[in-house]
Design a protein around this motif. Structure first.
Motif, PDB file in Angstrom:
ATOM      1  N   VAL A 151       0.820  -1.211   0.000  1.00 39.61           N
ATOM      2  CA  VAL A 151       0.000   0.000   0.000  1.00 39.61           C
ATOM      3  C   VAL A 151       0.852   1.259   0.000  1.00 39.61           C
ATOM      4  O   VAL A 151       1.853   1.336   0.712  1.00 39.61           O
ATOM      5  CB  VAL A 151      -0.941   0.017   1.243  1.00 39.61           C
ATOM      6  CG1 VAL A 151      -1.542   1.400   1.470  1.00 39.61           C
ATOM      7  CG2 VAL A 151      -2.047  -1.020   1.096  1.00 39.61           C
ATOM      8  N   LYS A 152       0.437   2.215  -0.814  1.00 39.61           N
ATOM      9  CA  LYS A 152       0.944   3.588  -0.730  1.00 39.61           C
ATOM     10  C   LYS A 152      -0.144   4.390  -0.017  1.00 39.61           C
ATOM     11  O   LYS A 152      -1.297   4.392  -0.453  1.00 39.61           O
ATOM     12  CB  LYS A 152       1.214   4.151  -2.129  1.00 39.61           C
ATOM     13  CG  LYS A 152       1.668   5.604  -2.115  1.00 39.61           C
ATOM     14  CD  LYS A 152       2.080   6.091  -3.494  1.00 39.61           C
ATOM     15  CE  LYS A 152       0.884   6.313  -4.373  1.00 39.61           C
ATOM     16  NZ  LYS A 152       1.218   6.972  -5.657  1.00 39.61           N
ATOM     17  N   TRP A 153       0.232   5.037   1.093  1.00 38.99           N
ATOM     18  CA  TRP A 153      -0.731   5.752   1.932  1.00 38.99           C
ATOM     19  C   TRP A 153      -0.553   7.250   1.733  1.00 38.99           C
ATOM     20  O   TRP A 153       0.541   7.787   1.866  1.00 38.99           O
ATOM     21  CB  TRP A 153      -0.488   5.397   3.396  1.00 38.99           C
ATOM     22  CG  TRP A 153      -1.594   5.809   4.315  1.00 38.99           C
ATOM     23  CD1 TRP A 153      -1.735   7.020   4.940  1.00 38.99           C
ATOM     24  CD2 TRP A 153      -2.703   5.010   4.735  1.00 38.99           C
ATOM     25  NE1 TRP A 153      -2.868   7.017   5.711  1.00 38.99           N
ATOM     26  CE2 TRP A 153      -3.489   5.793   5.605  1.00 38.99           C
ATOM     27  CE3 TRP A 153      -3.108   3.692   4.452  1.00 38.99           C
ATOM     28  CZ2 TRP A 153      -4.644   5.311   6.197  1.00 38.99           C
ATOM     29  CZ3 TRP A 153      -4.267   3.217   5.036  1.00 38.99           C
ATOM     30  CH2 TRP A 153      -5.024   4.026   5.903  1.00 38.99           C
ATOM     31  N   ILE A 154      -1.637   7.938   1.422  1.00 35.09           N
ATOM     32  CA  ILE A 154      -1.608   9.390   1.222  1.00 35.09           C
ATOM     33  C   ILE A 154      -2.451  10.055   2.306  1.00 35.09           C
ATOM     34  O   ILE A 154      -3.620   9.705   2.486  1.00 35.09           O
ATOM     35  CB  ILE A 154      -2.141   9.776  -0.169  1.00 35.09           C
ATOM     36  CG1 ILE A 154      -1.277   9.145  -1.259  1.00 35.09           C
ATOM     37  CG2 ILE A 154      -2.182  11.299  -0.326  1.00 35.09           C
ATOM     38  CD1 ILE A 154      -1.807   9.354  -2.666  1.00 35.09           C
ATOM     39  N   TYR A 155      -1.836  10.988   3.031  1.00 31.76           N
ATOM     40  CA  TYR A 155      -2.549  11.717   4.077  1.00 31.76           C
ATOM     41  C   TYR A 155      -2.931  13.096   3.551  1.00 31.76           C
ATOM     42  O   TYR A 155      -2.090  13.838   3.056  1.00 31.76           O
ATOM     43  CB  TYR A 155      -1.681  11.870   5.323  1.00 31.76           C
ATOM     44  CG  TYR A 155      -2.403  12.576   6.455  1.00 31.76           C
ATOM     45  CD1 TYR A 155      -3.140  11.853   7.389  1.00 31.76           C
ATOM     46  CD2 TYR A 155      -2.381  13.963   6.575  1.00 31.76           C
ATOM     47  CE1 TYR A 155      -3.825  12.492   8.417  1.00 31.76           C
ATOM     48  CE2 TYR A 155      -3.076  14.607   7.588  1.00 31.76           C
ATOM     49  CZ  TYR A 155      -3.787  13.864   8.502  1.00 31.76           C
ATOM     50  OH  TYR A 155      -4.478  14.501   9.504  1.00 31.76           O
ATOM     51  N   ARG A 156      -4.224  13.430   3.656  1.00 26.16           N
ATOM     52  CA  ARG A 156      -4.711  14.751   3.260  1.00 26.16           C
ATOM     53  C   ARG A 156      -5.496  15.364   4.407  1.00 26.16           C
ATOM     54  O   ARG A 156      -6.218  14.669   5.122  1.00 26.16           O
ATOM     55  CB  ARG A 156      -5.608  14.662   2.018  1.00 26.16           C
ATOM     56  CG  ARG A 156      -4.875  14.249   0.754  1.00 26.16           C
ATOM     57  CD  ARG A 156      -5.814  14.156  -0.420  1.00 26.16           C
ATOM     58  NE  ARG A 156      -5.135  13.663  -1.610  1.00 26.16           N
ATOM     59  CZ  ARG A 156      -5.765  13.147  -2.657  1.00 26.16           C
ATOM     60  NH1 ARG A 156      -7.085  13.075  -2.671  1.00 26.16           N
ATOM     61  NH2 ARG A 156      -5.072  12.714  -3.694  1.00 26.16           N
ATOM     62  N   ASP A 157      -5.387  16.669   4.537  1.00 31.77           N
ATOM     63  CA  ASP A 157      -6.075  17.377   5.619  1.00 31.77           C
ATOM     64  C   ASP A 157      -7.542  17.619   5.291  1.00 31.77           C
ATOM     65  O   ASP A 157      -7.894  17.998   4.176  1.00 31.77           O
ATOM     66  CB  ASP A 157      -5.396  18.725   5.879  1.00 31.77           C
ATOM     67  CG  ASP A 157      -4.015  18.562   6.495  1.00 31.77           C
ATOM     68  OD1 ASP A 157      -3.951  18.056   7.623  1.00 31.77           O
ATOM     69  OD2 ASP A 157      -3.022  18.907   5.838  1.00 31.77           O
ATOM     70  N   TYR A 158      -8.370  17.419   6.296  1.00 30.73           N
ATOM     71  CA  TYR A 158      -9.791  17.762   6.243  1.00 30.73           C
ATOM     72  C   TYR A 158     -10.126  18.411   7.585  1.00 30.73           C
ATOM     73  O   TYR A 158     -10.717  17.793   8.476  1.00 30.73           O
ATOM     74  CB  TYR A 158     -10.641  16.511   6.004  1.00 30.73           C
ATOM     75  CG  TYR A 158     -12.097  16.813   5.717  1.00 30.73           C
ATOM     76  CD1 TYR A 158     -12.549  16.944   4.404  1.00 30.73           C
ATOM     77  CD2 TYR A 158     -13.016  16.970   6.743  1.00 30.73           C
ATOM     78  CE1 TYR A 158     -13.887  17.220   4.135  1.00 30.73           C
ATOM     79  CE2 TYR A 158     -14.353  17.248   6.487  1.00 30.73           C
ATOM     80  CZ  TYR A 158     -14.780  17.367   5.183  1.00 30.73           C
ATOM     81  OH  TYR A 158     -16.099  17.647   4.903  1.00 30.73           O
TER      82      TYR A 158
END
Length: 198
Positions: A75-82
């Protein structure tokens, strides 16, 4: 209760017109990635630093995901702000300013200490203390918190999530183009990865 986007814009003091004109993300803001670039499955996480469910996920579930799925190359994990509120926006800004090499460490510190700083009388000072503990210079943190372009980019991340992916809660995950809201366990992600790779 989730605050509407217009409320967040008012509290943070960014211009909705400016966000629309510049697109969903300002140039200073960037999502952060963990794992192999060529991993067969990409998972995007939308989270807020003031969300207790996000903190529980980060502290109790994510270490197992990292060990079993990210570190193994699945898995490639992408963190984005919400961000759910103005305090979360400020916490996101500090994490962004920590630099690529320290970003996930600061993210972990903010979630681990969330009960301390998020519920304090002065949560912004609490965020600054976490930043200092992470080795960030006080003047640099103040400059970061006043960086309008960065703040616009963080709020824009939420706007993009709402408009493109119908995100309306945290945490929310995008897996193979599908949106899944709420806390999930390691098995949930492992099963999804197995379904997509077998």
């Amino acid at each position: 209760m989730l605050k509407p986007f217009k409320y967040l814009v008012a509290v943070v003091g960014v211009s909705l017109a400016a966000l629309t004109a510049q697109g969903a993300q300002a140039t200073e803001y960037k999502e952060h990635v963990m794992g192999a670039e060529d991993a067969p499955v990409t998972i995007v996480e939308y989270a807020s630093f003031t969300c207790p469910h996000c903190a529980r996920f980060a502290n109790d579930v994510f270490p197992g995901i990292k060990k079993d799925l990210i570190d193994t190359g699945k898995v490639k994990w992408i963190y984005r702000d919400y961000p759910l509120d103005g305090v979360a926006v400020r916490a996101s800004a500090v994490a962004q300013c920590s630099g690529d090499d320290r970003y996930f460490g600061v993210l972990e510190l903010l979630f681990k200490s969330q009960l301390t700083w998020a519920r304090s009388q002065d949560p912004i000072e609490g965020i600054k203390q976490v930043a200092r503990f992470a080795g960030m210079d006080g003047d640099a943190v103040d400059k970061c918190l006043a960086d309008e372009e960065l703040i616009n980019g963080i709020v824009g991340s939420r706007l993009e999530a709402e408009q493109k992916y119908n995100v309306n809660a945290t945490p929310t995950f995008l897996i193979d183009g599908k949106t899944y809201s709420g806390e999930k366990d390691v098995k949930f992600f492992a099963d999804k990865v197995d379904d997509l790779t077998n």
